[in-house]
Structure formats: structure tokens, C-alpha cells
Design a protein around this motif. Sequence first.
Motif, PDB file in Angstrom:
ATOM      1  N   VAL A   1       8.443  -9.789  -5.746  1.00 15.97           N
ATOM      2  CA  VAL A   1       7.479  -8.698  -5.877  1.00 15.97           C
ATOM      3  C   VAL A   1       6.083  -9.306  -5.786  1.00 15.97           C
ATOM      4  O   VAL A   1       5.828 -10.350  -6.376  1.00 15.97           O
ATOM      5  N   ALA A   2       5.205  -8.640  -5.027  1.00 14.42           N
ATOM      6  CA  ALA A   2       3.819  -9.097  -4.984  1.00 14.42           C
ATOM      7  C   ALA A   2       3.038  -8.414  -6.092  1.00 14.42           C
ATOM      8  O   ALA A   2       3.339  -7.282  -6.476  1.00 14.42           O
ATOM      9  N   ARG A   3       2.042  -9.109  -6.568  1.00 14.49           N
ATOM     10  CA  ARG A   3       1.167  -8.514  -7.581  1.00 14.49           C
ATOM     11  C   ARG A   3      -0.268  -8.954  -7.317  1.00 14.49           C
ATOM     12  O   ARG A   3      -0.529 -10.117  -7.015  1.00 14.49           O
TER      13      ARG A   3
ATOM     14  N   GLY B   1      -3.957  -5.011  -3.416  1.00 17.54           N
ATOM     15  CA  GLY B   1      -3.357  -3.881  -4.122  1.00 17.54           C
ATOM     16  C   GLY B   1      -3.822  -2.558  -3.530  1.00 17.54           C
ATOM     17  O   GLY B   1      -3.032  -1.625  -3.374  1.00 17.54           O
TER      18      GLY B   1
ATOM     19  N   SER C   1      -3.896  -7.399  -9.101  1.00 16.14           N
ATOM     20  CA  SER C   1      -4.469  -7.433 -10.441  1.00 16.14           C
ATOM     21  C   SER C   1      -3.612  -6.716 -11.477  1.00 16.14           C
ATOM     22  O   SER C   1      -3.956  -6.681 -12.652  1.00 16.14           O
ATOM     23  N   GLY C   2      -2.541  -6.088 -11.030  1.00  8.83           N
ATOM     24  CA  GLY C   2      -1.650  -5.420 -11.975  1.00  8.83           C
ATOM     25  C   GLY C   2      -2.235  -4.170 -12.602  1.00  8.83           C
ATOM     26  O   GLY C   2      -1.888  -3.813 -13.727  1.00  8.83           O
TER      27      GLY C   2
ATOM     28  N   ALA D   1      -1.859  -1.982  -0.413  1.00 10.50           N
ATOM     29  CA  ALA D   1      -0.467  -1.620  -0.703  1.00 10.50           C
ATOM     30  C   ALA D   1      -0.363  -0.181  -1.192  1.00 10.50           C
ATOM     31  O   ALA D   1       0.595   0.520  -0.877  1.00 10.50           O
ATOM     32  N   GLU D   2      -1.346   0.262  -1.972  1.00  6.15           N
ATOM     33  CA  GLU D   2      -1.278   1.610  -2.551  1.00  6.15           C
ATOM     34  C   GLU D   2      -2.031   2.636  -1.707  1.00  6.15           C
ATOM     35  O   GLU D   2      -2.020   3.812  -2.026  1.00  6.15           O
TER      36      GLU D   2
ATOM     37  N   PRO E   1      -6.366 -11.458  -0.166  1.00  6.90           N
ATOM     38  CA  PRO E   1      -5.851 -10.248  -0.830  1.00  6.90           C
ATOM     39  C   PRO E   1      -6.254 -10.105  -2.297  1.00  6.90           C
ATOM     40  O   PRO E   1      -6.291  -9.003  -2.825  1.00  6.90           O
TER      41      PRO E   1
ATOM     42  N   SER F   1     -10.795   1.813 -10.877  1.00 10.00           N
ATOM     43  CA  SER F   1     -10.457   0.475 -11.358  1.00 10.00           C
ATOM     44  C   SER F   1     -11.139  -0.613 -10.532  1.00 10.00           C
ATOM     45  O   SER F   1     -10.752  -1.771 -10.606  1.00 10.00           O
TER      46      SER F   1
ATOM     47  N   GLY G   1      -7.439   5.434  -3.178  1.00 12.76           N
ATOM     48  CA  GLY G   1      -8.600   6.291  -2.940  1.00 12.76           C
ATOM     49  C   GLY G   1      -9.624   6.036  -4.021  1.00 12.76           C
ATOM     50  O   GLY G   1      -9.619   5.005  -4.684  1.00 12.76           O
TER      51      GLY G   1
ATOM     52  N   GLY H   1       4.418  -0.238  -9.363  1.00 12.65           N
ATOM     53  CA  GLY H   1       4.692  -0.904  -8.089  1.00 12.65           C
ATOM     54  C   GLY H   1       4.851  -2.407  -8.247  1.00 12.65           C
ATOM     55  O   GLY H   1       5.638  -3.034  -7.544  1.00 12.65           O
TER      56      GLY H   1
HETATM   57  C1  LIG Z   1      -8.236   2.624 -15.249  1.00  9.12           C
HETATM   58  C2  LIG Z   1      -7.607   2.750 -13.912  1.00  9.12           C
HETATM   59  C3  LIG Z   1      -8.199   3.565 -12.972  1.00  9.12           C
HETATM   60  C4  LIG Z   1      -7.640   3.707 -11.709  1.00  9.12           C
HETATM   61  N1  LIG Z   1      -8.263   4.498 -10.811  1.00  9.12           N
HETATM   62  C5  LIG Z   1      -7.744   4.644  -9.573  1.00  9.12           C
HETATM   63  C6  LIG Z   1      -8.388   5.467  -8.611  1.00  9.12           C
HETATM   64  O1  LIG Z   1      -9.427   6.061  -8.863  1.00  9.12           O
HETATM   65  N2  LIG Z   1      -7.813   5.595  -7.390  1.00  9.12           N
HETATM   66  C7  LIG Z   1      -6.671   4.941  -7.071  1.00  9.12           C
HETATM   67  O2  LIG Z   1      -6.211   5.100  -5.945  1.00  9.12           O
HETATM   68  N3  LIG Z   1      -6.040   4.150  -7.951  1.00  9.12           N
HETATM   69  C8  LIG Z   1      -6.548   3.977  -9.199  1.00  9.12           C
HETATM   70  N4  LIG Z   1      -5.910   3.171 -10.094  1.00  9.12           N
HETATM   71  C9  LIG Z   1      -4.651   2.500  -9.715  1.00  9.12           C
HETATM   72  C10 LIG Z   1      -4.796   1.040  -9.238  1.00  9.12           C
HETATM   73  O3  LIG Z   1      -5.979   0.477  -9.714  1.00  9.12           O
HETATM   74  C11 LIG Z   1      -4.754   0.946  -7.724  1.00  9.12           C
HETATM   75  O4  LIG Z   1      -3.482   1.333  -7.273  1.00  9.12           O
HETATM   76  C12 LIG Z   1      -5.051  -0.468  -7.196  1.00  9.12           C
HETATM   77  O5  LIG Z   1      -5.167  -0.447  -5.792  1.00  9.12           O
HETATM   78  C13 LIG Z   1      -4.002  -1.485  -7.562  1.00  9.12           C
HETATM   79  O6  LIG Z   1      -4.527  -2.768  -7.277  1.00  9.12           O
HETATM   80  P1  LIG Z   1      -3.962  -4.044  -8.029  1.00  9.12           P
HETATM   81  O7  LIG Z   1      -4.607  -5.239  -7.447  1.00  9.12           O
HETATM   82  O8  LIG Z   1      -4.087  -3.895  -9.482  1.00  9.12           O
HETATM   83  O9  LIG Z   1      -2.439  -3.986  -7.582  1.00  9.12           O
HETATM   84  P2  LIG Z   1      -1.125  -4.221  -8.413  1.00  9.12           P
HETATM   85  O10 LIG Z   1      -1.019  -3.241  -9.511  1.00  9.12           O
HETATM   86  O11 LIG Z   1      -1.036  -5.653  -8.779  1.00  9.12           O
HETATM   87  O12 LIG Z   1      -0.043  -3.895  -7.325  1.00  9.12           O
HETATM   88  C14 LIG Z   1       0.066  -2.590  -6.800  1.00  9.12           C
HETATM   89  C15 LIG Z   1       1.106  -2.603  -5.678  1.00  9.12           C
HETATM   90  O13 LIG Z   1       0.625  -3.389  -4.637  1.00  9.12           O
HETATM   91  C16 LIG Z   1       1.542  -4.392  -4.280  1.00  9.12           C
HETATM   92  N5  LIG Z   1       0.728  -5.530  -3.847  1.00  9.12           N
HETATM   93  C17 LIG Z   1      -0.242  -6.164  -4.553  1.00  9.12           C
HETATM   94  N6  LIG Z   1      -0.782  -7.123  -3.784  1.00  9.12           N
HETATM   95  C18 LIG Z   1      -0.169  -7.083  -2.587  1.00  9.12           C
HETATM   96  C19 LIG Z   1      -0.285  -7.827  -1.393  1.00  9.12           C
HETATM   97  N7  LIG Z   1      -1.166  -8.823  -1.264  1.00  9.12           N
HETATM   98  N8  LIG Z   1       0.517  -7.496  -0.363  1.00  9.12           N
HETATM   99  C20 LIG Z   1       1.417  -6.504  -0.470  1.00  9.12           C
HETATM  100  N9  LIG Z   1       1.572  -5.789  -1.585  1.00  9.12           N
HETATM  101  C21 LIG Z   1       0.799  -6.076  -2.634  1.00  9.12           C
HETATM  102  C22 LIG Z   1       2.373  -4.584  -5.516  1.00  9.12           C
HETATM  103  O14 LIG Z   1       3.642  -5.080  -5.198  1.00  9.12           O
HETATM  104  C23 LIG Z   1       2.433  -3.196  -6.061  1.00  9.12           C
HETATM  105  O15 LIG Z   1       3.445  -2.473  -5.431  1.00  9.12           O
HETATM  106  C24 LIG Z   1      -6.445   3.023 -11.391  1.00  9.12           C
HETATM  107  C25 LIG Z   1      -5.868   2.185 -12.334  1.00  9.12           C
HETATM  108  C26 LIG Z   1      -6.417   2.048 -13.583  1.00  9.12           C
HETATM  109  C27 LIG Z   1      -5.755   1.145 -14.562  1.00  9.12           C
END
Ligand SMILES: Cc1cc2nc3c(=O)[nH]c(=O)nc-3n(C[C@H](O)[C@H](O)[C@H](O)COP(=O)(O)OP(=O)(O)OC[C@H]3O[C@@H](n4cnc5c(N)ncnc54)[C@H](O)[C@@H]3O)c2cc1C
Lengths: 407, 482
Positions: free
Chosen positions: B68-70, B143, B72-73, B146-147, B111, B135, B150, B79
Motif C-alpha cells: 500500500v502506498a501512503r 495523495g 501524508s496519511g 491518488a484521490e 510525490p 488539508s 478537490g 485508502g
Molecule cells: C482535516 C482534513 C481536511 C481535508 N480536506 C479535504 C478537502 O477539502 N478536499 C479533499 O479532496 N480532501 C480532503 N481531505 C482528504 C485528504 O487530505 C486528501 O484525500 C489528500 O489528497 C490525501 O493526501 P495524503 O498525502 O494524506 O494521502 P494518504 O492519505 O497518505 O493516501 C491517500 C491515498 O493515496 C494513495 N497514495 C498516496 N501516495 C501515493 C502515491 N505516491 N502513488 C499512488 N498512490 C498514493 C494511498 O494509497 C491512499 O489510497 C481532508 C483530510 C483532512 C484530514
Amino acid sequence: MSDVLSALGEVCADVREGLPEEGVLGVLPAMVAAPRTVAEAAEVMRVAAERDLAVVPRGNETRLDWGRPPARCDLLVDTTGLDRVIEHAAGDLVVKVEAGLTVDRLAEVLAAHGQRLALDVPLPGSTVGGTLAAAAGGPSRLLYGSARDLLIGVTMVRADGRIAKAGGKVVKNVAGYDLGKLLTGSFGTLGLIVEAAFRLHPLPEARAYVTAGFGGVREAYQAVQQVLHSHHVPSAIEVDTVIGGPVTVGVLVEGVQQGVGARAAAVAELLGPAADVADAPPDWWGAYPGGSTLVEVTAPPTALPRIVAELAEGGCAGAVLRGSAGVGGWHVGLEAGEPPAVAGPLARLRRVLAPLPGGAVVRYAPEAVREEIDLWGPVPALPLMRRVKDQFDPGHRLSPGRFAGGI
Amino acid sequence: MGLEGLARRFTEVLGDERVITDPVRLRTYECDGLTYHRAMPGVVVLPDTAEQIAAIVRECVTAGVPYVARGSGTGLSGGALPRTDGVLIVTSRMRRILEIDPANQRAVVEPGVINLELTKAARPHGYYFAPDPSSQQICSIGGNVAENSGGAHCLKYGFTAHHVLACEIVTPDGEITTIGRDTGGYDLLGAFVGSEGTLGITTKITVRLTRLPQTVQTLLAAFDSIEAGGTAVSAIIGAGVVPAAIEMMDALSIEAAEAAVACGYPPGAGAVLIVELDGPAAEVEHQFAEVERLCRRAGAFEIRIATDDAERNLIWKGRKSAFAAVGRISPAYLVQDGVIPRTALPRVLARIDELSRESGVRVANVFHAGDGNLHPLVLFDDSEPGAGQRAEELSGRILDLCIEHGGSITGEHGVGVDKSRHMPRMFTETDLDTMQMVRCAFDPAGLCNPGKVFPTPRLCGEVPGVRKEPHPLVQQGKAELF
Ligand SMILES: Cc1cc2nc3c(=O)[nH]c(=O)nc-3n(C[C@H](O)[C@H](O)[C@H](O)COP(=O)(O)OP(=O)(O)OC[C@H]3O[C@@H](n4cnc5c(N)ncnc54)[C@H](O)[C@@H]3O)c2cc1C
């Protein structure tokens, strides 16, 4: 054959033998089916699967001469009977239509509500499905993105005749994979697009086209950069030139009446004293250049002078280059009838563009040229693409051989 | 090879420091932002390069171990929930901004780069990275990709998918390849963005940068009721205005924000609307006056206009703190993320209100009103037996409402593990099967973030309708034509 024809006839009212003039780049279809509903289209595709027929979808034939001829073509599926506007949710700025509807007709329907699909179609008469399948677009992709960016939902008939959809009819939606983007630009090789939902934009109150001529590409390029980095938020920045000759830069500004006047004036100032402001587009706007060979060139915007120089040095003086200088996507129309006259400049372009990254894809060309040259050039991730094809169309019956890498 | 053997191999590739097997340190990674799903990862690795990730993936494939990739979580759908029997590949050491190229309006990043850091780096050039999830101070661009994340401003500027030009990825075979837009082949990039880490790991991302707007204008309008606020939203959109953002909060979420950050929103408001316009001054000034007029006509009893950045930040403060703020008025809460056609807002909100009253579960509504993306916060007391269950039920009912109204079960937080069971309510078996054909093409072994997005995996060997005999043309020796 008559057996197959009658099997098709049982599921679709409009089925007949192909006519000599219906060849796809010279490959005659044995049969033509024109379903009038999605269910009928699915049945046609199911029968085609049972009978192992190679299927080529056809909209209004504006781009049927693109790419390579199909390796086989047993059945043309004509989508023009699928021409309904399924739902126009004006308050939500969303429309869902069948794939055989023309983009022009859709524009009329939407304009009655002061709305539009912000997608320019260079070839009048194009159907929605064909436009998606060819990933066509025009000048306004600078601001609004291209077909894939405006598409929010899609329904396809798979190679096995089953109906599948992805996305939906809301603008914001991340549930599931975005098959719409995958189908956009797939040239009928992954499935038959039968329905599409788009996000819409309000029609602007006013438009202004600011154009100016420049002696050479350097000066034109500087002007493009000025506008690109300005605060005036142009909807499009286009260039039009005959290689070796002067270059015209055209900028589209859209918005409220009061704003557009001021913004157009500001853009005109950036383009210099010769700039002209008009309500209507210049005649070359958004059209493909003429010529017997059409090459699509993609590269970052700063590559423009280099592209023009390579074409000049590659013996293409007199060819027309036109396109979206702000995005980095142009078309070149070559008159060349002989393979080397295309192959030479094409190789030069591909060599200099590859590291930027960029590329040059030949969309159409005379048969002699088409047979001699590699239309696509190197396509990254081709092995993955083949695997996608194998999943979607394991029998390789959908537009076989029409696409990159022989897909 | 078991996980221990794998960990040893990883140490050879990465060195001791970058391989975590100590249970205490593993615990840091047991969940993402959706904290009620937890699993201890088998091994955590912290690679620095794409080549290292490719090597790790190849080892996993050979060993048949899921990974699983991560980033910032911060994901809110689980996911990045790890596998106890698998490897978690964390990109937090890959934080270099490789290139800012204003002339071409693009940037190239690793990334793990934090979303806001890219904007900070681009700003001196007059640019920014448009996707702005709340966030953004902590989430990674990997992340975001991947998501398909927006943010408040995606109404006008679109989602991450609209701002990504190319990705270098490590495929589930452990190959490094690049997928991009307009390459002449299939738009694999379009399928990859938003695939929630199930089609490979992105190791380098080319994004579009957006010109900073000349002017930004923000107002806060207070209404007696959500309905009145909804009327204003419809009027604004109906007038042909495309605001950069248009956000709404109801009385309960205002109460929470007030308690948490004392944002000083107009007392007695049943709803507040934040409308932001940006762009060329000549355009914005005109439209802003219109927005103000439309808000008054819809019954706004107070309108505040930010005259500088400090005032703008004050207006946004309440909205941006809303999620965390409900902690002030409730011991626990669920964040829901559903989408409805914008015009269905009044009906759906009224129904949520009814459901809330019937079940006695309080719901605070915060939403991106312009695109119908609801974020109902379902409040409950986790010390009360059964309360969590009731909250879950109500939250599920809200998703049903979204589907009934032709919307979606997720607008930006993704499906992850949280909503995979809801997917069959939105999509048919064939729809899901077709999506998984893409998955089978990328990841036939099903080791790349398995168990996410889809309720049941598709067996990639069983391709329906697959030809049993060679194709006639293959037999004729013309197979290369295909
Ligand atoms: C307080 C708060 C507010 C938020 N507000 C919003 C918002 O306004 N809009 C919004 O859309 N989301 C929001 N989010 C959700 C989240 O922040 C987003 O989904 C963000 O893009 C996730 O990034 P991350 O680095 O934390 O990814 P992670 O949580 O670490 O991973 C998310 C997914 O991406 C995958 N992934 C991570 N890195 C890679 C990579 N290099 N290649 C392939 N896959 C990868 C993981 O396997 C996982 O499925 C919010 C979250 C919080 C806690």
C-alpha cells in the motif's frame, strides 16, 4: 453473411449491407447497423461478439479517415440514430446526451438556456461520441480544458455487448475509476460510446478577439508569453502561420460586457500597436489547417519557436501551423504527397520534442504516406495500453489496427 | 519469502534507517485520517527514489505480498489503511520540488511534496497550484493525485485531475514508466488519477500551475435559514456567475465554529454563505456587486465584505475550522462526503433534517454549495452504547439520499475501505466489472492496495468472452496486425 445480417436484423431495425462508398480508409464494411436506442446498440454489439465480427463505430464521418485503416471491418455501427438530449439540468449546468448527437445541435439546445459546452469542434457536424473518441478540442481548452476535462459521465457498450457506465451526472464525483477519460481518445478501440454527460458553462455575455501580426515566430512567441502570464485570463491564445512567413497571434477574452472591453484593450496593448479587436473570430480560428497530411504536435508552450524552425529547416516552408500556443498543442497541414517529405520533418520534430516532453502524431495522410511512416512515433507506456486493450477487447474486434502501436 | 525475509531484502536496498519493523514505530502508520479503521502494517519502508520503489514492488510481487502506498496519511476513506500481511510504502522522504517552470506554467514534483509547499514555491513567480484541499498544509501531492482531491476552489478551477499533466509511475509489475495527457495513446493518466493507489505508485508528477488572480473578493452573507441561503446559491449560478468558491454552513456548524475559533459570524444566522470571486479586476468588480444584490434579494440580513486579506482570513476561519470545531459540541462525529445535483440542495437538506429529528442524531451541515458536495458531520457520543451505530446508520441514509437524487457517494474523499460496500448502490455489476478490467490490466496479481474501492475483486484470469481458440488472423500469421 445473409445469416449474420438477419441475426442483426432481429435486434436492430436498421441493418443493411455496406455500400462501396462506406469504406473506412478503403476497407469496405460488409454490414452497417444503425441502432436507435442504447439497448439496440447493445444487442447489435452482442450479436457482433457472437459472430466474431470486427466492429468500427461511425458518427458523422468527420474523422473516420484518421489513423490507420482497420485490419478488418465486418460491421459499421452508425451512431447517428442515437441523437437524443437525455437530460439538460440547466440549474445544475449539466447535460446528458446520446453519442450520435452532433456537437452543433447540442450547442443550439444549450444556447436557448444561455449555456454551452465549452468545447470547440474544429470539424462541423462532429458527433459527441466521435469528438470524444478522437479527443478533439479547440482554442478554448486553454481555459476550460479539453473533452476529457468536461466529461463527467459516460455509458459504453463493451465488446461483449454489455452496457457499462462510469462517472455520473454531478460535476464533483470520485466514485470508481474514470473510464470516461480512458475512452476519450480511444478511437473506437475499447468500446462503443453511447451516452455522455458534461459539465456546462454559462454563455459569456461578451467576447472579444484580439489579433496581431508579427514578422516572425520570435516576436509572436514573446507576445504569447506576455498574454499567458498576464492577469487577463484569456480563454484562448492561438497562433496561425505559414512556415517561413509572418505569424498571427489571436487571443479570445470572454466575460461580462464591462470587463471584456477593458481586458481586450489591455491584451491589445500587450500585442502592440498593430493589434486589432473584433467581436468575431478571424476566419482561421479553431479550424485545422488545410493540406493532405495533418500532424498534431504537442509540446510545452516554449517549444513554439523551435517547432517552427524545425519545420522550416525540414523543408516545410509553405505549410500552415496553427493552434493553441498557450496550451502547447498545434496542428500542421502539409501538402506533401511523397512519404519522405513527411517522414523527414516528422523525424526532426520527434527528435527535438521527445525530451521536452512532446510528440507529433499524424492524423491523416495520403495512402502512400500512411503506409510508409509511423503515424504515432514513440508512445510511452504502450505495453500497459496493450494490456488495457486485451482486457476491454480480448478478441481484438473493435476498430482493430486503427490505433497507436497497432492496437 | 515471509515478511521478515522481505524486510531484510528491503534493508539491503534502502539501509536500516528506511525500513521499520519495530511495533512501536509501526503504530504511527496504522491508520490514515479515517481513524476507526486500523491495521498494523507488516513492514513500513521510506524510500527516496523511484528506483527503490520499483525494487520494493518487484520484491513484493515475487513474494506475493500486498503493498500500500501512503503519502501524508490524511485520507478520509481509509485508502492508505495498511495490511498486516503487507508492506506500506511511505513517500514522505520524497519531498523535492524538481522544477518550477513558469514559462510553461508547470512544475515537476516528487510525490511526497506537501500541497501548500508547491504553492509557496510558485507564488514568487506569480503562480500557484490550484487544487486546495482543506488539508493542504499536510497532504501530499501524490495523495492528491491518488484521490483526485478537490478543495473549496474546485468549483471554478477543477480537481487535481485537471491540473496533472503527467505522472511517472511504478507499475504493479515494478516497472517505471510515464503516463501523460495527449501522448497519442490511451489516456492512462486519466484513469490513474483518482484510482486511490490501486493502479501503481506515482513517483514524479508534472502539474499545471495557475496564474495568481489579479483580484480576490470575498463576502459572508447571513440568512435566517438554509433554504434562503440555497436560494441565493441558485440565483448566483443562474445569473451566469462562476464563483471561485461558494460555501455554506448551517446553524449547528456555525455554533461549533464559534465555540472553537470565535469567528464572530452574525449572531442568529440559520445559515451563512461564503462567496469568493477571483480574476481580472474589471470582471470581478461587476460580478461581485451582482452577487451582493442576489444575496440581499434572497433574504440575507447581514453581508460582510472583506476589504483585505486579514478580513478574508477571518471569514474563512470559521469554515476552515468547521470539521475540527464540531469536537467542541460533540464528543465524536463522522464526516460524510456525498454529492447531489446542486438544485436538489433544499429538498435533500430538509430530508436530512427530518432524518436527524426522527433518529435523534444531530447533524451539522457544511458544504461546497456550488457543486452540491455535502459534508454532513454526524454527531454522537462514543461513550453511549449504540450511539456510534446509530450515527453510522444515519450517515448511510444520507448516502442513500445522494444516490436517490442522482448524485454520488463521494465527491472528494474517495471510496477507500469506507465506502466500497456502497459502490453497488451506485454502479451495476457490469459497471464495476468494467472498471476492474483497468485494474486487471495494471495489476493482474491484485497486490497493489487490494481491498480498496471495489467491494469484490475481479479475478483477472477470468476474462468474460475471452476467445478459446486463436483468432483466425493469428492462425493465418497476421497477428502482428493487431
Ligand atoms: C482535516 C482534513 C481536511 C481535508 N480536506 C479535504 C478537502 O477539502 N478536499 C479533499 O479532496 N480532501 C480532503 N481531505 C482528504 C485528504 O487530505 C486528501 O484525500 C489528500 O489528497 C490525501 O493526501 P495524503 O498525502 O494524506 O494521502 P494518504 O492519505 O497518505 O493516501 C491517500 C491515498 O493515496 C494513495 N497514495 C498516496 N501516495 C501515493 C502515491 N505516491 N502513488 C499512488 N498512490 C498514493 C494511498 O494509497 C491512499 O489510497 C481532508 C483530510 C483532512 C484530514
